[in-house]
Motif scaffolding. Structure first.
Motif, PDB file in Angstrom:
ATOM      1  N   ASN A  15       0.808  -1.220   0.000  1.00 37.77           N
ATOM      2  CA  ASN A  15       0.000   0.000   0.000  1.00 37.77           C
ATOM      3  C   ASN A  15       0.843   1.272   0.000  1.00 37.77           C
ATOM      4  O   ASN A  15       0.624   2.182   0.785  1.00 37.77           O
ATOM      5  CB  ASN A  15      -0.963   0.010   1.193  1.00 37.77           C
ATOM      6  N   GLY A  16       1.828   1.339  -0.872  1.00 39.09           N
ATOM      7  CA  GLY A  16       2.633   2.545  -0.990  1.00 39.09           C
ATOM      8  C   GLY A  16       3.850   2.587  -0.089  1.00 39.09           C
ATOM      9  O   GLY A  16       4.605   3.533  -0.132  1.00 39.09           O
ATOM     10  N   VAL A  17       4.072   1.567   0.724  1.00 38.11           N
ATOM     11  CA  VAL A  17       5.252   1.515   1.590  1.00 38.11           C
ATOM     12  C   VAL A  17       6.250   0.544   0.953  1.00 38.11           C
ATOM     13  O   VAL A  17       5.904  -0.601   0.652  1.00 38.11           O
ATOM     14  CB  VAL A  17       4.894   1.036   3.017  1.00 38.11           C
ATOM     15  N   ARG A  18       7.458   1.046   0.728  1.00 35.56           N
ATOM     16  CA  ARG A  18       8.490   0.196   0.140  1.00 35.56           C
ATOM     17  C   ARG A  18       9.648   0.068   1.128  1.00 35.56           C
ATOM     18  O   ARG A  18      10.224   1.074   1.539  1.00 35.56           O
ATOM     19  CB  ARG A  18       9.000   0.768  -1.182  1.00 35.56           C
ATOM     20  N   LEU A  30      12.111   2.661   5.542  1.00 37.60           N
ATOM     21  CA  LEU A  30      10.851   2.500   4.828  1.00 37.60           C
ATOM     22  C   LEU A  30      10.603   3.780   4.041  1.00 37.60           C
ATOM     23  O   LEU A  30      10.801   4.879   4.561  1.00 37.60           O
ATOM     24  CB  LEU A  30       9.689   2.267   5.798  1.00 37.60           C
ATOM     25  N   LEU A  31      10.178   3.637   2.793  1.00 31.34           N
ATOM     26  CA  LEU A  31       9.740   4.778   1.988  1.00 31.34           C
ATOM     27  C   LEU A  31       8.235   4.679   1.859  1.00 31.34           C
ATOM     28  O   LEU A  31       7.710   3.632   1.481  1.00 31.34           O
ATOM     29  CB  LEU A  31      10.372   4.743   0.591  1.00 31.34           C
ATOM     30  N   SER A  32       7.539   5.762   2.180  1.00 29.10           N
ATOM     31  CA  SER A  32       6.081   5.751   2.083  1.00 29.10           C
ATOM     32  C   SER A  32       5.605   7.047   1.462  1.00 29.10           C
ATOM     33  O   SER A  32       6.299   8.052   1.477  1.00 29.10           O
ATOM     34  CB  SER A  32       5.448   5.551   3.462  1.00 29.10           C
ATOM     35  N   GLY A  33       4.387   6.999   0.938  1.00 27.95           N
ATOM     36  CA  GLY A  33       3.803   8.165   0.285  1.00 27.95           C
ATOM     37  C   GLY A  33       3.941   8.044  -1.217  1.00 27.95           C
ATOM     38  O   GLY A  33       4.385   7.035  -1.744  1.00 27.95           O
ATOM     39  N   ILE A  43       8.091   9.994   2.340  1.00 24.88           N
ATOM     40  CA  ILE A  43       8.743  10.013   3.649  1.00 24.88           C
ATOM     41  C   ILE A  43       9.729   8.858   3.744  1.00 24.88           C
ATOM     42  O   ILE A  43       9.403   7.728   3.367  1.00 24.88           O
ATOM     43  CB  ILE A  43       7.694   9.905   4.779  1.00 24.88           C
ATOM     44  N   ALA A  44      10.924   9.138   4.253  1.00 24.08           N
ATOM     45  CA  ALA A  44      11.907   8.103   4.591  1.00 24.08           C
ATOM     46  C   ALA A  44      11.917   7.993   6.105  1.00 24.08           C
ATOM     47  O   ALA A  44      12.143   8.980   6.807  1.00 24.08           O
ATOM     48  CB  ALA A  44      13.287   8.479   4.068  1.00 24.08           C
ATOM     49  N   SER A  45      11.644   6.786   6.602  1.00 21.80           N
ATOM     50  CA  SER A  45      11.584   6.589   8.055  1.00 21.80           C
ATOM     51  C   SER A  45      12.330   5.326   8.440  1.00 21.80           C
ATOM     52  O   SER A  45      12.698   4.511   7.589  1.00 21.80           O
ATOM     53  CB  SER A  45      10.123   6.488   8.512  1.00 21.80           C
ATOM     54  N   THR A  46      12.545   5.171   9.740  1.00 22.10           N
ATOM     55  CA  THR A  46      13.141   3.941  10.249  1.00 22.10           C
ATOM     56  C   THR A  46      12.073   2.851  10.189  1.00 22.10           C
ATOM     57  O   THR A  46      10.877   3.155  10.094  1.00 22.10           O
ATOM     58  CB  THR A  46      13.607   4.118  11.708  1.00 22.10           C
ATOM     59  N   PRO A  47      12.455   1.573  10.286  1.00 22.37           N
ATOM     60  CA  PRO A  47      11.434   0.518  10.320  1.00 22.37           C
ATOM     61  C   PRO A  47      10.472   0.664  11.503  1.00 22.37           C
ATOM     62  O   PRO A  47       9.335   0.215  11.436  1.00 22.37           O
ATOM     63  CB  PRO A  47      12.267  -0.773  10.435  1.00 22.37           C
ATOM     64  N   ALA A  48      10.908   1.344  12.574  1.00 30.58           N
ATOM     65  CA  ALA A  48      10.033   1.577  13.727  1.00 30.58           C
ATOM     66  C   ALA A  48       9.066   2.726  13.501  1.00 30.58           C
ATOM     67  O   ALA A  48       8.167   2.953  14.301  1.00 30.58           O
ATOM     68  CB  ALA A  48      10.880   1.853  14.963  1.00 30.58           C
ATOM     69  N   LYS A  50      10.041   6.155  12.851  1.00 28.60           N
ATOM     70  CA  LYS A  50      10.557   7.498  13.103  1.00 28.60           C
ATOM     71  C   LYS A  50      10.897   8.170  11.765  1.00 28.60           C
ATOM     72  O   LYS A  50      11.680   7.659  10.978  1.00 28.60           O
ATOM     73  CB  LYS A  50      11.812   7.439  13.974  1.00 28.60           C
ATOM     74  N   ILE A  51      10.287   9.343  11.527  1.00 26.71           N
ATOM     75  CA  ILE A  51      10.509  10.066  10.273  1.00 26.71           C
ATOM     76  C   ILE A  51      11.895  10.707  10.297  1.00 26.71           C
ATOM     77  O   ILE A  51      12.235  11.434  11.219  1.00 26.71           O
ATOM     78  CB  ILE A  51       9.415  11.137  10.055  1.00 26.71           C
ATOM     79  N   LEU A  52      12.672  10.422   9.241  1.00 19.63           N
ATOM     80  CA  LEU A  52      14.022  10.966   9.129  1.00 19.63           C
ATOM     81  C   LEU A  52      14.107  12.083   8.093  1.00 19.63           C
ATOM     82  O   LEU A  52      14.803  13.068   8.299  1.00 19.63           O
ATOM     83  CB  LEU A  52      15.005   9.855   8.756  1.00 19.63           C
ATOM     84  N   ALA A  53      13.414  11.904   6.961  1.00 21.36           N
ATOM     85  CA  ALA A  53      13.474  12.893   5.882  1.00 21.36           C
ATOM     86  C   ALA A  53      12.164  12.863   5.105  1.00 21.36           C
ATOM     87  O   ALA A  53      11.459  11.852   5.094  1.00 21.36           O
ATOM     88  CB  ALA A  53      14.655  12.602   4.960  1.00 21.36           C
ATOM     89  N   GLU A  54      11.862  14.005   4.461  1.00 26.00           N
ATOM     90  CA  GLU A  54      10.642  14.128   3.666  1.00 26.00           C
ATOM     91  C   GLU A  54      10.956  14.859   2.374  1.00 26.00           C
ATOM     92  O   GLU A  54      11.813  15.737   2.340  1.00 26.00           O
ATOM     93  CB  GLU A  54       9.580  14.937   4.412  1.00 26.00           C
TER      94      GLU A  54
END
Length: 190
Positions: A15-18, A30-33, A43-48, A50-54
């Motif tokens: 569903n849009g999460v890679r 994880l890349l989402s959006g 959004i680039a986030s940790t597997p947990a 936490k958003i790191l970059a957008e």
């Protein structure tokens, strides 16, 4: 030494999460959006979680613009430039230059003469992956977002090229096949 990261190229995965995998096939980001409409973001986030970059899409059209945020602070902006087969894209704020070939999916990010990251498409046993090699661990989330933007532009360019080929073929004179030679001579146009 550059760390190798791999983004699976399957559209619509989870569903849009890679997931972004390391060379041990462990999920490290994880890349989402998605992009394509006003105020869209990736959004680039940790597997947990936490958003790191957008990467926030600021404009649409043939030359869309994206703001790049790292730790909730805008660090740069990237916009599509008009180019030929080889693309050159400048990232304002970071002073990075992307050079490569969108159609081949192979390009590098430079800061001066220093290579920040390299991206290419590689085949895996379970499908194609976008390989992102990054020299600086802290730059990985932003580089992954840039790779997602470049991948989107590559797919758009590929669709445009396929459409141009199809329309060019439609305009080309048709070659006469074997059925033409079976027609009576009186019906053939010579």
């Amino acid at each position: 030494m550059m760390r190798q990261l791999f983004i699976r190229q399957t559209p619509g995965l989870l569903n849009g999460v890679r997931p972004v995998l390391d060379h041990h096939h462990q999920s490290v980001y994880l890349l989402s959006g998605q992009f394509g409409w006003s105020r869209a973001q990736m959004i680039a986030s940790t597997p947990a979680g936490k958003i790191l970059a957008e990467a926030k899409q600021l404009s649409l059209g043939i030359m869309p613009k994206f703001a790049l945020l790292y730790n909730n602070k805008e660090v740069g902006a990237v916009s599509r430039s008009l180019g030929f087969w080889r693309e050159v894209v400048y990232i304002r704020g970071l002073n990075w230059l992307i050079m490569g070939n969108l159609v081949a999916g192979k390009y590098k990010i430079y800061h001066g003469t220093h290579v920040v990251a390299a991206m290419s498409t590689v085949a895996g046993t379970d499908g194609d992956y976008q390989q992102v090699s990054v020299t600086n661990h802290s730059a990985e989330p932003v580089c992954l977002l840039i790779a997602a933007i470049m991948d989107r532009w590559a797919k758009q360019k590929s669709r445009r090229l396929n459409h141009q080929r199809a329309s060019r073929l439609a305009r080309e004179p048709k070659l006469l096949g074997p059925e033409y030679h079976k027609l009576p001579t009186s019906l053939r146009k010579n």
